[in-house]
Write a protein that holds these residues in place. Structure first.
Motif, short mmCIF file in Angstrom:
data_model
loop_
_atom_site.label_atom_id
_atom_site.label_comp_id
_atom_site.label_asym_id
_atom_site.label_seq_id
_atom_site.Cartn_x
_atom_site.Cartn_y
_atom_site.Cartn_z
N ARG A 166 54.07 12.60 20.39
CA ARG A 166 52.88 12.98 19.64
C ARG A 166 52.39 11.78 18.84
O ARG A 166 53.06 11.33 17.90
CB ARG A 166 53.18 14.15 18.71
CG ARG A 166 53.79 15.36 19.43
CD ARG A 166 54.02 16.52 18.50
NE ARG A 166 54.82 17.57 19.13
CZ ARG A 166 55.15 18.71 18.54
NH1 ARG A 166 54.73 18.95 17.29
NH2 ARG A 166 55.90 19.59 19.18
N LEU A 177 57.46 11.12 17.11
CA LEU A 177 56.26 11.18 16.26
C LEU A 177 55.82 9.76 15.94
O LEU A 177 56.60 8.96 15.40
CB LEU A 177 56.57 11.95 14.98
CG LEU A 177 57.15 13.36 15.20
CD1 LEU A 177 57.67 13.93 13.89
CD2 LEU A 177 56.09 14.28 15.80
N VAL A 206 61.46 15.08 20.42
CA VAL A 206 60.07 14.89 20.01
C VAL A 206 59.98 13.53 19.33
O VAL A 206 60.79 13.21 18.45
CB VAL A 206 59.60 15.99 19.02
CG1 VAL A 206 58.17 15.73 18.57
CG2 VAL A 206 59.71 17.36 19.66
N VAL A 261 49.91 10.99 14.46
CA VAL A 261 50.33 12.00 13.48
C VAL A 261 51.05 11.34 12.32
O VAL A 261 51.76 10.35 12.49
CB VAL A 261 51.25 13.07 14.12
CG1 VAL A 261 50.51 13.82 15.22
CG2 VAL A 261 52.52 12.44 14.67
N ASP A 281 58.59 14.80 24.32
CA ASP A 281 57.34 15.25 23.69
C ASP A 281 56.87 14.16 22.73
O ASP A 281 57.35 14.06 21.61
CB ASP A 281 57.60 16.57 22.96
CG ASP A 281 56.33 17.13 22.30
OD1 ASP A 281 55.26 16.50 22.41
OD2 ASP A 281 56.44 18.19 21.65
#
Length: 376
Positions: A199, A168, A166, A202, A197
């Motif tokens: 994102r 961020l 992930v 954020v 992933d």
């Protein structure tokens, strides 16, 4: 000059030492490095070395022949703690010092840390990469804070190892301030196409054994957390030296400080109001800085090419020039949805920047007119 101290055993420091010899300097050259390792190349740290396909020895910048011909006096495993221009002396963390008639500052910087992420992995040095590589065992979940070049490359390597990743990012898209929204979307697509992933938009508040805590109170589960949020120039040792330090060592267009016997190169050098944290920049500055150091004045000036590359997943991204957000972007080969394309930025009818994905040949042809000679 009887002796020159190069402070920082980085790429910029090594290139400076090589240029001293290439430009005919036959005095003593002391190369001071905070790490125990001989100088090494950093770009593979986030890629081949982290993946386990390259050894530490393969990263070394100097072979046996280089070491013999350059005749350097290495001081490794010690940090410069202060510079006394009046005494022409560099003081070291082991209590010793080096007397030098000239100084090349090539100390680079340290990975920036975020509050609440003091125990996260960073990737700036060989030791950082060794520690992170040991943690990337099968089955771990990886969270990366920051989708810049380092974060994206680490994500790419982790995916090649079969790990769940992930990323961020606080910005609405990766590298948006540098590339603009259309090309930033291409970088985002690379993550998505390879199962990362991503994102964006954020904020993060901290980390724990459970993973990364977001600003909205939610949790991203992770076993390994990496922060890639830039670097802080290593200038603390210059306090009291009389040199102007402001987000780097301030230098003129020839990379010379207020003191003609002191120059700065690489990530730590700030000229024209900014620093350029690129491999090519660190390498290309050395000839100009060394020429001016040996001349005792600014006789040559440096013009950065703005060239940077990044290997991410199946793509090689290349950027050259200095585009601005208001420049006009157009695609000269392919389009942003394809796996290979070239785009250019134009300003007042002239090309000021080139970007390519998997098209090095056309990129290199188009970037050539952007390059300017570094001689006045």
């Amino acid at each position: 000059m009887k002796r020159i101290a190069v402070v920082g055993a980085s790429l910029a420091g090594v290139r400076a030492a090589q240029e001293l010899r290439a430009q005919g300097y036959d005095g003593g050259v002391v190369l001071i490095g905070e790490e125990q390792h001989l100088p090494y190349d950093r770009p593979p740290l986030s890629k081949a070395f982290l993946a386990g396909t390259a050894s530490a020895a393969s990263l070394e910048l100097l072979d046996a022949g280089d070491l013999a011909s350059l005749a350097l006096d290495f001081r490794l495993g010690v940090r410069a703690t202060s510079l006394d221009p009046s005494e022409r002396r560099v003081w070291l963390s082991d209590g010793g010092s080096v007397h030098a008639d000239g100084v090349v500052i090539a100390t680079g910087g340290r990975a920036r840390t975020l509050p609440g992420f003091e125990s996260a992995f960073v990737l700036r040095t060989l030791d950082d990469a060794v520690a992170l590589r040991a943690a990337l065992v099968p089955g771990v979940r990886v969270a990366i804070v920051g989708a810049g070049f380092i974060g994206a490359e680490v994500a790419s390597t982790c995916r090649s190892l079969g790990l769940d990743v992930v990323v961020l990012e606080a910005l609405p898209a990766p590298l948006a301030p540098v590339l603009g929204p259309e090309l930033a979307a291409v970088c985002a697509r690379l993550h998505a196409d390879h199962g990362t992933d991503l994102r964006c938009g954020v904020g993060v508040s901290g980390m724990s054994e459970a993973g990364v805590h977001l600003a909205d109170g939610s949790l991203v589960p992770a076993d390994v957390v990496v922060t890639g949020v830039g670097m802080t120039p290593a200038t603390d040792w210059l306090a009291g030296s009389g040199l102007t330090v402001s987000n780097g060592v301030c230098v003129d267009a020839g990379l010379v400080t207020e003191l003609p016997q002191v120059v700065a190169v690489g990530d730590v050098a700030r000229y024209g109001g900014r620093r350029h944290e690129h491999w090519t920049n660190a390498s290309e500055q050395a000839p100009v800085a060394v020429a001016n150091l040996l001349a005792g004045r600014t006789s040559r000036t440096y013009t950065p090419s703005g060239y940077v590359w990044s290997d991410q997943y199946s793509g090689t991204l290349q950027l050259a020039g200095h585009p601005r957000p208001d420049d006009s972007l157009s695609f000269v080969d392919g389009d942003p949805s394809s796996s290979s394309f070239v785009a250019v930025w134009q300003r007042d009818g002239s090309t000021v920047g080139v970007f390519a994905l998997n098209n090095a040949k056309l990129f290199n042809r188009l970037r050539r007119p952007l390059r300017q000679p570094a001689v006045v």
